[in-house]
Design a protein around this motif. Structure first.
Motif, PDB file in Angstrom:
ATOM      1  N   LEU A  24      -2.399  -1.847  -1.554  1.00 55.60           N
ATOM      2  CA  LEU A  24      -3.124  -0.781  -0.868  1.00 55.60           C
ATOM      3  C   LEU A  24      -3.350   0.328  -1.880  1.00 55.60           C
ATOM      4  O   LEU A  24      -2.397   0.984  -2.319  1.00 55.60           O
ATOM      5  CB  LEU A  24      -2.327  -0.269   0.333  1.00 55.60           C
ATOM      6  CG  LEU A  24      -2.886   0.969   1.045  1.00 55.60           C
ATOM      7  CD1 LEU A  24      -4.299   0.715   1.567  1.00 55.60           C
ATOM      8  CD2 LEU A  24      -1.967   1.388   2.196  1.00 55.60           C
ATOM      9  N   ASN A  25      -4.592   0.505  -2.274  1.00 54.92           N
ATOM     10  CA  ASN A  25      -4.941   1.511  -3.280  1.00 54.92           C
ATOM     11  C   ASN A  25      -4.073   1.343  -4.529  1.00 54.92           C
ATOM     12  O   ASN A  25      -3.595   2.313  -5.121  1.00 54.92           O
ATOM     13  CB  ASN A  25      -4.796   2.918  -2.711  1.00 54.92           C
ATOM     14  CG  ASN A  25      -5.526   3.966  -3.543  1.00 54.92           C
ATOM     15  OD1 ASN A  25      -6.392   3.643  -4.351  1.00 54.92           O
ATOM     16  ND2 ASN A  25      -5.155   5.230  -3.346  1.00 54.92           N
ATOM     17  N   GLY A  26      -3.835   0.078  -4.904  1.00 54.72           N
ATOM     18  CA  GLY A  26      -3.151  -0.216  -6.154  1.00 54.72           C
ATOM     19  C   GLY A  26      -1.644  -0.327  -6.086  1.00 54.72           C
ATOM     20  O   GLY A  26      -0.996  -0.582  -7.113  1.00 54.72           O
ATOM     21  N   ARG A  27      -1.051  -0.169  -4.902  1.00 57.65           N
ATOM     22  CA  ARG A  27       0.404  -0.263  -4.772  1.00 57.65           C
ATOM     23  C   ARG A  27       0.760  -1.192  -3.620  1.00 57.65           C
ATOM     24  O   ARG A  27      -0.007  -1.327  -2.646  1.00 57.65           O
ATOM     25  CB  ARG A  27       0.997   1.127  -4.497  1.00 57.65           C
ATOM     26  CG  ARG A  27       0.808   2.118  -5.628  1.00 57.65           C
ATOM     27  CD  ARG A  27       1.687   1.830  -6.814  1.00 57.65           C
ATOM     28  NE  ARG A  27       3.092   2.075  -6.509  1.00 57.65           N
ATOM     29  CZ  ARG A  27       3.656   3.286  -6.545  1.00 57.65           C
ATOM     30  NH1 ARG A  27       2.946   4.351  -6.876  1.00 57.65           N
ATOM     31  NH2 ARG A  27       4.943   3.415  -6.268  1.00 57.65           N
ATOM     32  N   PRO A  28       1.924  -1.851  -3.673  1.00 57.37           N
ATOM     33  CA  PRO A  28       2.331  -2.712  -2.557  1.00 57.37           C
ATOM     34  C   PRO A  28       2.477  -1.883  -1.279  1.00 57.37           C
ATOM     35  O   PRO A  28       2.963  -0.744  -1.315  1.00 57.37           O
ATOM     36  CB  PRO A  28       3.686  -3.264  -3.010  1.00 57.37           C
ATOM     37  CG  PRO A  28       3.732  -3.050  -4.473  1.00 57.37           C
ATOM     38  CD  PRO A  28       2.921  -1.842  -4.763  1.00 57.37           C
ATOM     39  N   LEU A 220      -6.458  -3.395   6.660  1.00 55.98           N
ATOM     40  CA  LEU A 220      -6.105  -3.115   5.268  1.00 55.98           C
ATOM     41  C   LEU A 220      -7.313  -2.585   4.502  1.00 55.98           C
ATOM     42  O   LEU A 220      -7.184  -1.653   3.691  1.00 55.98           O
ATOM     43  CB  LEU A 220      -5.567  -4.377   4.605  1.00 55.98           C
ATOM     44  CG  LEU A 220      -5.004  -4.220   3.196  1.00 55.98           C
ATOM     45  CD1 LEU A 220      -3.789  -3.295   3.182  1.00 55.98           C
ATOM     46  CD2 LEU A 220      -4.618  -5.586   2.620  1.00 55.98           C
ATOM     47  N   MET A 221      -8.487  -3.147   4.770  1.00 53.89           N
ATOM     48  CA  MET A 221      -9.706  -2.668   4.117  1.00 53.89           C
ATOM     49  C   MET A 221      -9.983  -1.222   4.497  1.00 53.89           C
ATOM     50  O   MET A 221     -10.324  -0.390   3.644  1.00 53.89           O
ATOM     51  CB  MET A 221     -10.876  -3.575   4.501  1.00 53.89           C
ATOM     52  CG  MET A 221     -10.753  -5.001   3.995  1.00 53.89           C
ATOM     53  SD  MET A 221     -11.990  -6.118   4.725  1.00 53.89           S
ATOM     54  CE  MET A 221     -13.500  -5.368   4.157  1.00 53.89           C
ATOM     55  N   LEU A 222      -9.829  -0.905   5.790  1.00 54.50           N
ATOM     56  CA  LEU A 222     -10.055   0.465   6.259  1.00 54.50           C
ATOM     57  C   LEU A 222      -9.027   1.418   5.648  1.00 54.50           C
ATOM     58  O   LEU A 222      -9.366   2.521   5.213  1.00 54.50           O
ATOM     59  CB  LEU A 222      -9.984   0.508   7.781  1.00 54.50           C
ATOM     60  CG  LEU A 222     -10.116   1.895   8.436  1.00 54.50           C
ATOM     61  CD1 LEU A 222     -11.452   2.528   8.068  1.00 54.50           C
ATOM     62  CD2 LEU A 222      -9.975   1.776   9.954  1.00 54.50           C
ATOM     63  N   ALA A 223      -7.757   0.991   5.611  1.00 58.60           N
ATOM     64  CA  ALA A 223      -6.711   1.837   5.056  1.00 58.60           C
ATOM     65  C   ALA A 223      -6.960   2.133   3.580  1.00 58.60           C
ATOM     66  O   ALA A 223      -6.712   3.246   3.106  1.00 58.60           O
ATOM     67  CB  ALA A 223      -5.349   1.168   5.244  1.00 58.60           C
ATOM     68  N   ASP A 224      -7.446   1.149   2.846  1.00 55.70           N
ATOM     69  CA  ASP A 224      -7.736   1.354   1.430  1.00 55.70           C
ATOM     70  C   ASP A 224      -8.827   2.406   1.260  1.00 55.70           C
ATOM     71  O   ASP A 224      -8.733   3.285   0.390  1.00 55.70           O
ATOM     72  CB  ASP A 224      -8.157   0.032   0.791  1.00 55.70           C
ATOM     73  CG  ASP A 224      -8.102   0.081  -0.722  1.00 55.70           C
ATOM     74  OD1 ASP A 224      -6.997   0.003  -1.282  1.00 55.70           O
ATOM     75  OD2 ASP A 224      -9.172   0.230  -1.342  1.00 55.70           O
TER      76      ASP A 224
END
Length: 247
Positions: A24-28, A220-224
Motif C-alpha cells: 500500500l503506497n510502497g509499504r506492506p 486496496l486500489m482506492l486506499a492507495d
C-alpha cells in the motif's frame, strides 16, 4: 489500567489472499497498523499470526511477535475473543502479570491514527463502558435498507416499512458503523462473556477517509489513491528506514 493491543494478522485470508502483506503506497499493509498502534498510548502491542512470512515482515516493520498463533485459531471461523484471550494469556504468562484492557487491532483499516486507538482504551479507563470501538457515521439509514431472499424477493431489513419520522433522514438517530480499526474491551468481561460486544458501548469517531477498510482488491486500489493524494504514510514512531531494512 494496563492495555494490550493485539494486531490480528492471519496468513490464510480468502477474499484478498495474503492481504496483510500486500503493498500500500510502497509499504506492506500491516506496517500501517504497527506504526499507528506503536505510537499510541497502549502499554504493549503484539502481532498475533500463525504465518512465518507475516511474522518476519511484521518484525522488520517494528512489530512485536512474541508467539505464534495456534493453527486452530487461524481457521476461517475462529472467534476473535479466543484469539484475543490466547494473545493476552500468552503475554501475561511471559510477563508474569496480565492486562485490564485488550484492544483488537485490524491491519485492514490502515489509516487509523494513534489518538483514535488511545481514545478507545482511554474511554474504558474513564467511563463505565465495557467496549469502545472506532466507528464512522453511516450514510445509509438501516430503516431504508432491504435484504434479498433466495427466491429473488426483497424485504425490509428491520421488518417494517419506514413510517413517521423514519422517512426523513434528518430526524433519524445517527447510525454508526464500526470501522474495524480498534475495539477496546475489558479483559475480565471478554473472558466471562466470550464476546467483544459487552454493553455498555462507547464509540470514537473516525474521519471517513481514514475509515477505509480493505477486503477486496478494489478497496486496496482506492486506499492507495487516498494515501497518495492525502499523504497518508506509515507512522514510524522513532524507527528509521535503515532499521527497517535491517529487520
Amino acid at each position: 489500567m494496563r492495555a494490550l493491543g493485539v494486531i490480528l494478522a492471519r496468513g490464510s485470508s480468502k477474499r484478498l489472499p495474503r492481504k496483510n502483506l500486500l503493498p500500500l503506497n510502497g509499504r506492506p499493509l500491516i506496517a500501517y497498523m504497527i506504526g499507528a498502534a506503536g505510537a499510541s498510548s497502549l502499554d504493549r502491542v503484539v502481532v498475533s499470526t500463525e504465518d512465518d512470512e507475516i511474522a518476519n515482515i511484521a518484525r522488520r516493520e517494528g512489530g512485536d511477535v512474541p508467539f505464534r498463533r495456534p493453527a486452530v485459531l487461524a481457521e476461517d471461523y475462529a472467534e476473535d475473543c479466543d484469539i484475543l484471550l490466547h494473545a493476552h494469556d500468552t503475554v501475561a504468562e511471559q510477563e508474569g502479570r496480565g492486562y485490564d484492557i485488550v484492544v483488537h487491532l485490524q491491519p485492514t483499516t490502515p489509516f487509523v491514527l494513534p489518538e483514535t486507538i488511545s481514545a478507545c482504551a482511554g474511554m474504558l479507563r474513564t467511563t463505565d463502558a465495557n467496549l469502545c470501538f472506532a466507528g464512522r457515521k453511516a450514510s445509509e439509514p438501516p430503516q431504508w435498507m432491504f435484504v434479498s431472499e433466495p427466491d429473488g424477493t426483497a424485504r425490509f431489513l428491520l421488518g417494517d416499512r419506514p413510517v413517521g419520522e423514519e422517512i426523513h433522514t434528518q430526524k433519524l438517530k445517527l447510525p454508526v458503523f464500526p470501522t474495524g480499526a480498534a475495539y477496546a474491551v475489558r479483559t475480565e468481561r471478554l473472558r466471562r462473556e466470550k464476546t467483544l460486544y459487552v454493553p455498555p458501548f462507547r464509540v470514537v469517531f473516525m474521519d471517513p477517509l481514514r475509515s477505509l477498510d480493505i477486503d477486496e482488491e478494489i478497496d486496496l486500489m482506492l486506499a492507495d489513491l487516498v494515501a497518495r493524494r492525502n499523504g497518508f504514510t506509515v507512522i514510524e514512531h522513532g524507527r528509521t528506514s535503515a532499521q527497517r531494512s535491517q529487520g
